[in-house]
Scaffold this motif. Structure first.
Motif, PDB file in Angstrom:
ATOM      1  N   SER A   1       7.861  50.648  18.404  1.00 52.15           N
ATOM      2  CA  SER A   1       8.193  52.210  19.256  1.00 52.15           C
ATOM      3  C   SER A   1       8.412  51.753  20.295  1.00 52.15           C
ATOM      4  O   SER A   1       6.653  50.619  20.858  1.00 52.15           O
ATOM      5  CB  SER A   1       7.103  52.854  18.042  1.00 52.15           C
ATOM      6  N   GLY A   2       8.508  52.044  21.571  1.00 50.22           N
ATOM      7  CA  GLY A   2       7.780  51.874  23.246  1.00 50.22           C
ATOM      8  C   GLY A   2       8.626  50.609  23.635  1.00 50.22           C
ATOM      9  O   GLY A   2       8.565  50.606  24.452  1.00 50.22           O
ATOM     10  N   SER A   3       9.498  50.365  22.658  1.00 49.45           N
ATOM     11  CA  SER A   3      10.295  48.833  23.300  1.00 49.45           C
ATOM     12  C   SER A   3      11.540  49.698  24.261  1.00 49.45           C
ATOM     13  O   SER A   3      11.857  49.062  24.823  1.00 49.45           O
ATOM     14  CB  SER A   3      10.599  48.208  22.205  1.00 49.45           C
ATOM     15  N   GLY A   4      12.128  50.574  24.284  1.00 53.27           N
ATOM     16  CA  GLY A   4      12.943  51.057  25.665  1.00 53.27           C
ATOM     17  C   GLY A   4      14.238  51.243  24.334  1.00 53.27           C
ATOM     18  O   GLY A   4      15.382  51.633  25.473  1.00 53.27           O
ATOM     19  N   LYS A   5      14.017  51.462  23.014  1.00 54.89           N
ATOM     20  CA  LYS A   5      15.583  51.713  22.585  1.00 54.89           C
ATOM     21  C   LYS A   5      16.455  53.086  22.985  1.00 54.89           C
ATOM     22  O   LYS A   5      17.314  53.319  23.234  1.00 54.89           O
ATOM     23  CB  LYS A   5      15.359  51.956  20.934  1.00 54.89           C
TER      24      LYS A   5
ATOM     25  N   ASP B   1       5.220  43.910  25.849  1.00 58.47           N
ATOM     26  CA  ASP B   1       3.717  44.701  26.176  1.00 58.47           C
ATOM     27  C   ASP B   1       3.550  45.593  24.918  1.00 58.47           C
ATOM     28  O   ASP B   1       2.488  46.502  25.392  1.00 58.47           O
ATOM     29  CB  ASP B   1       4.154  44.985  27.725  1.00 58.47           C
ATOM     30  N   THR B   2       4.190  45.666  24.537  1.00 61.97           N
ATOM     31  CA  THR B   2       4.048  46.979  23.211  1.00 61.97           C
ATOM     32  C   THR B   2       3.279  45.916  22.028  1.00 61.97           C
ATOM     33  O   THR B   2       2.641  46.703  21.067  1.00 61.97           O
ATOM     34  CB  THR B   2       5.890  46.982  22.094  1.00 61.97           C
TER      35      THR B   2
ATOM     36  N   VAL C   1      19.364  39.742  21.672  1.00 59.82           N
ATOM     37  CA  VAL C   1      17.372  40.605  21.795  1.00 59.82           C
ATOM     38  C   VAL C   1      17.627  40.669  23.276  1.00 59.82           C
ATOM     39  O   VAL C   1      18.236  39.671  24.416  1.00 59.82           O
ATOM     40  CB  VAL C   1      16.572  39.571  21.838  1.00 59.82           C
ATOM     41  N   ALA C   2      17.400  42.233  23.281  1.00 60.15           N
ATOM     42  CA  ALA C   2      17.492  42.484  24.800  1.00 60.15           C
ATOM     43  C   ALA C   2      15.923  42.654  25.380  1.00 60.15           C
ATOM     44  O   ALA C   2      14.682  43.009  24.470  1.00 60.15           O
ATOM     45  CB  ALA C   2      17.930  43.501  25.205  1.00 60.15           C
ATOM     46  N   SER C   3      15.091  41.577  26.825  1.00 59.04           N
ATOM     47  CA  SER C   3      13.689  41.835  26.688  1.00 59.04           C
ATOM     48  C   SER C   3      14.017  41.527  28.232  1.00 59.04           C
ATOM     49  O   SER C   3      14.731  40.883  28.896  1.00 59.04           O
ATOM     50  CB  SER C   3      13.304  40.386  25.912  1.00 59.04           C
ATOM     51  N   ASP C   4      13.208  41.825  28.628  1.00 61.10           N
ATOM     52  CA  ASP C   4      12.651  41.806  30.437  1.00 61.10           C
ATOM     53  C   ASP C   4      11.844  41.316  30.698  1.00 61.10           C
ATOM     54  O   ASP C   4      11.075  40.716  31.805  1.00 61.10           O
ATOM     55  CB  ASP C   4      11.387  43.489  30.839  1.00 61.10           C
ATOM     56  N   ALA C   5      11.713  39.674  29.862  1.00 53.40           N
ATOM     57  CA  ALA C   5      11.066  38.918  29.903  1.00 53.40           C
ATOM     58  C   ALA C   5      11.787  37.719  29.235  1.00 53.40           C
ATOM     59  O   ALA C   5      11.857  37.797  28.279  1.00 53.40           O
ATOM     60  CB  ALA C   5       9.994  38.555  29.305  1.00 53.40           C
ATOM     61  N   PRO C   6      11.518  36.257  29.387  1.00 47.08           N
ATOM     62  CA  PRO C   6      12.360  34.713  29.445  1.00 47.08           C
ATOM     63  C   PRO C   6      11.554  35.161  27.398  1.00 47.08           C
ATOM     64  O   PRO C   6      10.178  35.116  28.050  1.00 47.08           O
ATOM     65  CB  PRO C   6      11.988  34.398  30.184  1.00 47.08           C
ATOM     66  N   ILE C   7      12.206  34.256  26.715  1.00 41.98           N
ATOM     67  CA  ILE C   7      12.127  34.661  25.575  1.00 41.98           C
ATOM     68  C   ILE C   7      12.670  33.090  25.442  1.00 41.98           C
ATOM     69  O   ILE C   7      13.983  32.608  25.548  1.00 41.98           O
ATOM     70  CB  ILE C   7      12.396  35.685  24.083  1.00 41.98           C
ATOM     71  N   ASP C   8      11.368  31.412  24.471  1.00 45.16           N
ATOM     72  CA  ASP C   8      11.882  30.504  24.290  1.00 45.16           C
ATOM     73  C   ASP C   8      12.238  30.603  22.914  1.00 45.16           C
ATOM     74  O   ASP C   8      11.842  31.249  21.938  1.00 45.16           O
ATOM     75  CB  ASP C   8      10.503  29.592  24.536  1.00 45.16           C
ATOM     76  N   GLY C   9      12.925  29.457  22.707  1.00 50.28           N
ATOM     77  CA  GLY C   9      13.945  29.620  21.412  1.00 50.28           C
ATOM     78  C   GLY C   9      14.245  30.295  19.989  1.00 50.28           C
ATOM     79  O   GLY C   9      14.738  29.515  18.998  1.00 50.28           O
ATOM     80  N   LEU C  10      14.878  31.704  21.248  1.00 50.79           N
ATOM     81  CA  LEU C  10      15.889  32.182  20.173  1.00 50.79           C
ATOM     82  C   LEU C  10      17.342  31.321  19.782  1.00 50.79           C
ATOM     83  O   LEU C  10      17.426  30.223  20.504  1.00 50.79           O
ATOM     84  CB  LEU C  10      16.112  33.086  21.158  1.00 50.79           C
ATOM     85  N   THR C  11      17.078  31.655  18.964  1.00 49.87           N
ATOM     86  CA  THR C  11      18.722  31.499  18.268  1.00 49.87           C
ATOM     87  C   THR C  11      20.005  32.430  18.424  1.00 49.87           C
ATOM     88  O   THR C  11      21.097  31.851  17.682  1.00 49.87           O
ATOM     89  CB  THR C  11      18.117  30.900  16.975  1.00 49.87           C
ATOM     90  N   VAL C  12      19.589  33.224  18.882  1.00 51.36           N
ATOM     91  CA  VAL C  12      20.749  34.080  20.320  1.00 51.36           C
ATOM     92  C   VAL C  12      20.831  34.931  21.044  1.00 51.36           C
ATOM     93  O   VAL C  12      19.287  34.318  21.322  1.00 51.36           O
ATOM     94  CB  VAL C  12      20.477  35.398  18.668  1.00 51.36           C
TER      95      VAL C  12
END
Length: 181
Positions: free
Chosen positions: A10-14, A116-117, A132-143
């Motif tokens: 909840s609150g992530s922007g879906k 920020d959630t 994954v759709a994000s507003d920031a870089p994410i290290d180590g994603l496998t997708v």
């Protein structure tokens, strides 16, 4: 029908993402429907209206129809909540059904994640998450990581995913046909 979930906390922007994605996909010629899961009591009817009175009086289903739309409401009245498969079976076939919620069901999903959630990512524990759709870089994603602010880019990802699924289905059909000959 192809089914793709837009999942996240909840609150992530879906909902915002879906509201921006749908017109882009429709403009590209796709027929799109949605299913939204609510975790709380909700009402699409208004107290005092005829349909509300029918439901309140005990009708199991109330169908409202006009020249522009129709809506079918069903009261569960103690029956178990229908699962995603049962709800999908009630839809008119389209090119793509976008599902918001039902994050525990097994269907392909794009996770919307924002740090920020304060919630952990779902992706590490859900093999059905294809990006994954994000507003920031994410290290180590496998997708694949998609920019949550780039709705056109996310729409392009979805179009490629749809095309890849069609290509895989055609290849599988061809392989079955060849084996049968």
């Amino acid at each position: 029908m192809k089914v793709l979930g837009i999942t996240g906390w909840s609150g992530s922007g879906k909902t915002t993402l879906l509201a921006d994605l749908i017109p882009l996909l429709v403009a590209q010629g796709l027929r799109v429907s949605t299913i939204k899961h609510a975790h709380h009591d909700f009402d699409v009817d208004q107290a005092g209206k005829d349909s509300y009175r029918h439901r309140a009086a005990g009708a199991s289903e109330v169908l409202i129809s006009s020249a522009r739309r129709f809506a079918l409401m069903r009261e569960l009245r103690g029956e178990p909540e229908p699962g995603l498969a049962e709800l999908l079976a009630r839809l008119t076939p389209v090119d793509l059904v976008l599902v918001e919620g039902f994050k525990r069901e097994a269907h392909p999903k794009i996770e919307v994640w924002r740090a920020d959630t304060g919630k952990p990512m779902l992706q590490p524990d859900d093999p059905q998450i294809i990006a994954v759709a994000s507003d920031a870089p994410i290290d180590g994603l496998t997708v694949p990581l998609l920019d949550a602010g780039d709705v056109a880019g996310i729409a392009a990802f979805i179009r490629r995913w749809l095309a890849d699924g069609d290509a895989a289905a055609a290849a599988a059909t061809g392989a079955r046909r060849g084996a049968a000959e």
